[in-house]
Design a protein around this motif. Structure first.
Motif, PDB file in Angstrom:
ATOM      1  N   ILE A 134      35.570  31.002  41.444  1.00  0.00           N
ATOM      2  CA  ILE A 134      35.813  29.332  42.480  1.00  0.00           C
ATOM      3  C   ILE A 134      37.078  28.448  42.258  1.00  0.00           C
ATOM      4  O   ILE A 134      36.864  27.762  43.156  1.00  0.00           O
ATOM      5  CB  ILE A 134      34.403  28.624  42.344  1.00  0.00           C
ATOM      6  CG1 ILE A 134      34.307  28.587  40.644  1.00  0.00           C
ATOM      7  CG2 ILE A 134      33.029  29.714  43.236  1.00  0.00           C
ATOM      8  CD1 ILE A 134      32.989  27.517  40.400  1.00  0.00           C
ATOM      9  N   GLN A 135      37.504  29.147  41.530  1.00  0.00           N
ATOM     10  CA  GLN A 135      38.639  27.995  41.237  1.00  0.00           C
ATOM     11  C   GLN A 135      39.770  29.237  41.184  1.00  0.00           C
ATOM     12  O   GLN A 135      39.578  30.443  39.666  1.00  0.00           O
ATOM     13  CB  GLN A 135      39.261  27.501  40.356  1.00  0.00           C
ATOM     14  CG  GLN A 135      40.390  26.933  40.160  1.00  0.00           C
ATOM     15  CD  GLN A 135      41.046  26.847  39.098  1.00  0.00           C
ATOM     16  OE1 GLN A 135      40.512  27.219  38.222  1.00  0.00           O
ATOM     17  NE2 GLN A 135      42.142  26.633  38.717  1.00  0.00           N
TER      18      GLN A 135
ATOM     19  N   PRO B 207      37.448  37.344  46.526  1.00  0.00           N
ATOM     20  CA  PRO B 207      36.857  36.685  47.747  1.00  0.00           C
ATOM     21  C   PRO B 207      37.687  36.317  48.608  1.00  0.00           C
ATOM     22  O   PRO B 207      39.251  35.595  48.535  1.00  0.00           O
ATOM     23  CB  PRO B 207      36.463  34.909  47.290  1.00  0.00           C
ATOM     24  CG  PRO B 207      37.062  35.098  45.692  1.00  0.00           C
ATOM     25  CD  PRO B 207      37.438  36.682  45.762  1.00  0.00           C
ATOM     26  N   LYS B 208      37.502  35.933  50.219  1.00  0.00           N
ATOM     27  CA  LYS B 208      38.327  35.625  51.081  1.00  0.00           C
ATOM     28  C   LYS B 208      39.254  34.114  50.886  1.00  0.00           C
ATOM     29  O   LYS B 208      38.298  33.556  52.019  1.00  0.00           O
ATOM     30  CB  LYS B 208      37.646  36.387  52.569  1.00  0.00           C
ATOM     31  CG  LYS B 208      39.274  35.795  53.639  1.00  0.00           C
ATOM     32  CD  LYS B 208      38.800  36.590  55.279  1.00  0.00           C
ATOM     33  CE  LYS B 208      39.838  36.468  56.387  1.00  0.00           C
ATOM     34  NZ  LYS B 208      38.883  36.717  57.077  1.00  0.00           N
ATOM     35  N   ARG B 209      39.503  33.613  49.945  1.00  0.00           N
ATOM     36  CA  ARG B 209      39.898  32.052  50.026  1.00  0.00           C
ATOM     37  C   ARG B 209      41.079  32.042  48.840  1.00  0.00           C
ATOM     38  O   ARG B 209      40.599  33.082  48.097  1.00  0.00           O
ATOM     39  CB  ARG B 209      38.083  31.630  49.495  1.00  0.00           C
ATOM     40  CG  ARG B 209      37.245  32.084  48.829  1.00  0.00           C
ATOM     41  CD  ARG B 209      35.584  31.428  48.506  1.00  0.00           C
ATOM     42  NE  ARG B 209      35.281  31.617  48.068  1.00  0.00           N
ATOM     43  CZ  ARG B 209      34.780  31.813  46.240  1.00  0.00           C
ATOM     44  NH1 ARG B 209      35.759  31.755  45.925  1.00  0.00           N
ATOM     45  NH2 ARG B 209      33.810  32.429  45.678  1.00  0.00           N
ATOM     46  N   LEU B 210      40.474  30.612  48.355  1.00  0.00           N
ATOM     47  CA  LEU B 210      41.982  30.274  47.471  1.00  0.00           C
ATOM     48  C   LEU B 210      42.941  30.723  47.244  1.00  0.00           C
ATOM     49  O   LEU B 210      43.634  30.970  48.458  1.00  0.00           O
ATOM     50  CB  LEU B 210      40.950  30.989  46.216  1.00  0.00           C
ATOM     51  CG  LEU B 210      39.578  30.147  45.669  1.00  0.00           C
ATOM     52  CD1 LEU B 210      39.078  31.101  44.523  1.00  0.00           C
ATOM     53  CD2 LEU B 210      39.228  29.088  45.619  1.00  0.00           C
ATOM     54  N   ALA B 211      43.941  31.808  46.475  1.00  0.00           N
ATOM     55  CA  ALA B 211      45.310  32.150  46.750  1.00  0.00           C
ATOM     56  C   ALA B 211      44.743  33.375  47.075  1.00  0.00           C
ATOM     57  O   ALA B 211      46.313  34.292  47.355  1.00  0.00           O
ATOM     58  CB  ALA B 211      45.967  31.706  45.098  1.00  0.00           C
ATOM     59  N   TYR B 212      43.835  34.124  46.967  1.00  0.00           N
ATOM     60  CA  TYR B 212      43.683  35.717  47.183  1.00  0.00           C
ATOM     61  C   TYR B 212      44.772  36.155  48.146  1.00  0.00           C
ATOM     62  O   TYR B 212      45.315  36.498  48.366  1.00  0.00           O
ATOM     63  CB  TYR B 212      42.437  36.462  46.604  1.00  0.00           C
ATOM     64  CG  TYR B 212      41.931  35.843  45.607  1.00  0.00           C
ATOM     65  CD1 TYR B 212      42.463  36.450  44.681  1.00  0.00           C
ATOM     66  CD2 TYR B 212      40.442  35.378  44.972  1.00  0.00           C
ATOM     67  CE1 TYR B 212      42.180  36.593  42.833  1.00  0.00           C
ATOM     68  CE2 TYR B 212      40.574  34.846  43.925  1.00  0.00           C
ATOM     69  CZ  TYR B 212      41.123  35.608  43.222  1.00  0.00           C
ATOM     70  OH  TYR B 212      40.414  35.437  41.575  1.00  0.00           O
TER      71      TYR B 212
ATOM     72  N   LYS C 273      35.242  31.136  37.068  1.00  0.00           N
ATOM     73  CA  LYS C 273      35.605  32.344  37.135  1.00  0.00           C
ATOM     74  C   LYS C 273      34.591  33.346  37.893  1.00  0.00           C
ATOM     75  O   LYS C 273      34.595  34.216  38.398  1.00  0.00           O
ATOM     76  CB  LYS C 273      36.097  33.286  36.441  1.00  0.00           C
ATOM     77  CG  LYS C 273      37.875  32.903  35.417  1.00  0.00           C
ATOM     78  CD  LYS C 273      38.792  32.244  37.055  1.00  0.00           C
ATOM     79  CE  LYS C 273      40.135  32.093  36.286  1.00  0.00           C
ATOM     80  NZ  LYS C 273      40.848  31.093  37.270  1.00  0.00           N
ATOM     81  N   ASN C 274      33.578  32.482  37.418  1.00  0.00           N
ATOM     82  CA  ASN C 274      32.370  32.768  38.331  1.00  0.00           C
ATOM     83  C   ASN C 274      31.603  34.544  38.204  1.00  0.00           C
ATOM     84  O   ASN C 274      31.436  34.834  39.331  1.00  0.00           O
ATOM     85  CB  ASN C 274      31.640  32.277  40.132  1.00  0.00           C
ATOM     86  CG  ASN C 274      31.117  32.115  41.012  1.00  0.00           C
ATOM     87  OD1 ASN C 274      29.841  32.326  39.585  1.00  0.00           O
ATOM     88  ND2 ASN C 274      31.029  32.400  42.088  1.00  0.00           N
TER      89      ASN C 274
ATOM     90  N   PRO D 240      37.038  22.438  40.208  1.00  0.00           N
ATOM     91  CA  PRO D 240      35.467  22.120  40.463  1.00  0.00           C
ATOM     92  C   PRO D 240      35.356  21.817  39.634  1.00  0.00           C
ATOM     93  O   PRO D 240      35.018  22.724  38.260  1.00  0.00           O
ATOM     94  CB  PRO D 240      34.660  24.092  41.034  1.00  0.00           C
ATOM     95  CG  PRO D 240      36.385  24.753  40.891  1.00  0.00           C
ATOM     96  CD  PRO D 240      37.024  23.667  40.414  1.00  0.00           C
ATOM     97  N   GLN D 241      34.259  20.650  40.119  1.00  0.00           N
ATOM     98  CA  GLN D 241      33.893  19.760  38.272  1.00  0.00           C
ATOM     99  C   GLN D 241      32.866  21.248  37.958  1.00  0.00           C
ATOM    100  O   GLN D 241      31.188  20.778  39.260  1.00  0.00           O
ATOM    101  CB  GLN D 241      34.062  18.679  38.341  1.00  0.00           C
ATOM    102  CG  GLN D 241      34.462  18.247  38.535  1.00  0.00           C
ATOM    103  CD  GLN D 241      35.246  18.168  37.285  1.00  0.00           C
ATOM    104  OE1 GLN D 241      34.765  18.693  36.148  1.00  0.00           O
ATOM    105  NE2 GLN D 241      37.188  18.436  37.213  1.00  0.00           N
TER     106      GLN D 241
END
Length: 363
Positions: free
Chosen positions: A271-272, A292-297, A197-198, A98-99
């Motif tokens: 976010i990545q 977060p319930k997303r990405l590779a988690y 990493k936000n 994500p840029q």
């Protein structure tokens, strides 16, 4: 039968370095690392193939080549026509990164990674999430072309791809839950201090709970990146004050692991994240995760723990973090069970899969 491989890693630092060293140390094959210092990453991506073309040893007796995704494999094959079969390990991807706001996608680097995957004999991704995201973004990327858009690359790359999670060096014994009975409980942030990493989102949750008077301390670990990316961490030190009991990168693995062993909760707001080695390490040391319930988690966290430890919004993060801070002592059994399950990511359990992939490449 053990085979001989060369591993070309032009960015020998961080997770790239740990992966290369871990694979060499645990594999039954003979793996020679040929590395460059982990700096100037864009220059490494653009120039490593030219360097390696003039620096490779005699290839007779070499059964295969491993490269990270930072090597321009298509160019290297053109420069070294007798190159043995090659496997590329996809740590990350410029295509899916994500840029930051105001920063354009570097089309040249994306094209280089795509042609590297296309030129490889085998492509290994570090998670199903990463593989799927990469393949799904190929057509949208090629739709930028004014004409003669490549087609079918998803099928070609998918057909020679596999997923093998990166090996991790994890503790051999279960965590001591008695050592974690800190008052107040310790929240661990052990990710890279970088934009993707936000950390500001985590800081928001910590500030809300601090303003409510919820007791906790924070250890801000992780590799620092310098520049603007560090500003939110310095802000955390100001607004959280004495709650910040550690600030900055641990110079030794022992010191880092000691903080994980003291931690009660590990938090991410990335976010990545293509895999999440830092989260696996923290859970292996007995930290309860909030992710977060997303990405590779969702892929690395066992499904039985999803409801309590994956969040879907800022509000959900705050509510679940407050709940974990209040119950982490009572959940010592869950922490030990998670630590046991993370053992699947230890090198000793993953190396047979890597060795089988390398044997297949050599054949």
């Amino acid at each position: 039968m053990p085979r001989r491989f060369l591993f070309l890693e032009p960015h020998f630092s961080g997770s790239h370095k740990a992966f290369a060293q871990g694979l060499k140390a645990h594999s039954r094959h003979d793996i020679e690392l040929i590395t460059l210092p982990g700096v100037h990453w864009k220059w490494r991506m653009r120039g490593a193939a030219l360097h390696y073309a003039g620096a490779l040893p005699d290839l007779s007796g070499v059964d295969g080549i491993l490269v990270s995704n930072m090597v321009d494999l298509a160019r290297l094959k053109g420069l070294v026509p007798n190159l043995p079969p090659a496997l590329v390990y996809m740590h990350e991807s410029q295509l899916t990164y994500p840029q930051p706001k105001g920063q354009a996608l570097d089309v040249g680097l994306v094209m280089q990674e795509v042609t590297t995957a296309f030129a490889a004999d085998r492509v290994v991704f570090n998670s199903c999430h990463h593989r799927d995201l990469f393949l799904e973004n190929l057509t949208p990327f090629f739709n930028r072309f004014p004409d003669y858009r490549p087609t079918g690359l998803e099928t070609v790359i998918s057909g020679k791809s596999m997923v093998i999670h990166p090996g991790c060096s994890l503790p051999a014994v279960m965590p001591d839950t008695e050592a974690k009975q800190l008052d107040p409980p310790l929240v661990v942030w052990n990710h890279r201090w970088s934009y993707d990493k936000n950390f500001p989102a985590t800081l928001h949750a910590l500030r809300v709970l601090a303003d409510k008077g919820i007791p906790f301390n924070v250890a801000l670990l992780g590799e620092t990146a310098g520049g603007k990316a560090e500003a939110p961490f310095h802000e955390a030190r100001k607004v959280l004050g004495k709650r910040v009991v550690h600030f900055g990168y641990c110079e030794s693995a022992e010191a880092y692991r000691a903080w994980l062993a003291r931690g009660a909760i590990v938090v991410s707001s990335a976010i990545q994240e293509n895999f999440g080695i830092s989260v696996v390490e923290a859970m292996a040391h007995g930290c309860l995760p909030l992710l977060p319930k997303r990405l590779a988690y969702p892929e690395i966290l066992p499904e039985a723990f999803h409801d309590a430890h994956l969040y879907t919004s800022r509000r959900d993060c705050i509510v679940k973090l407050e709940g974990l801070l209040g119950t982490c002592r009572e959940k010592a059994g869950s922490a030990v069970e998670l630590a046991r399950l993370m053992n699947a990511h230890d090198w000793k359990n993953l190396i047979p899969t890597y060795d089988a992939a390398l044997s297949a490449l050599a054949r």
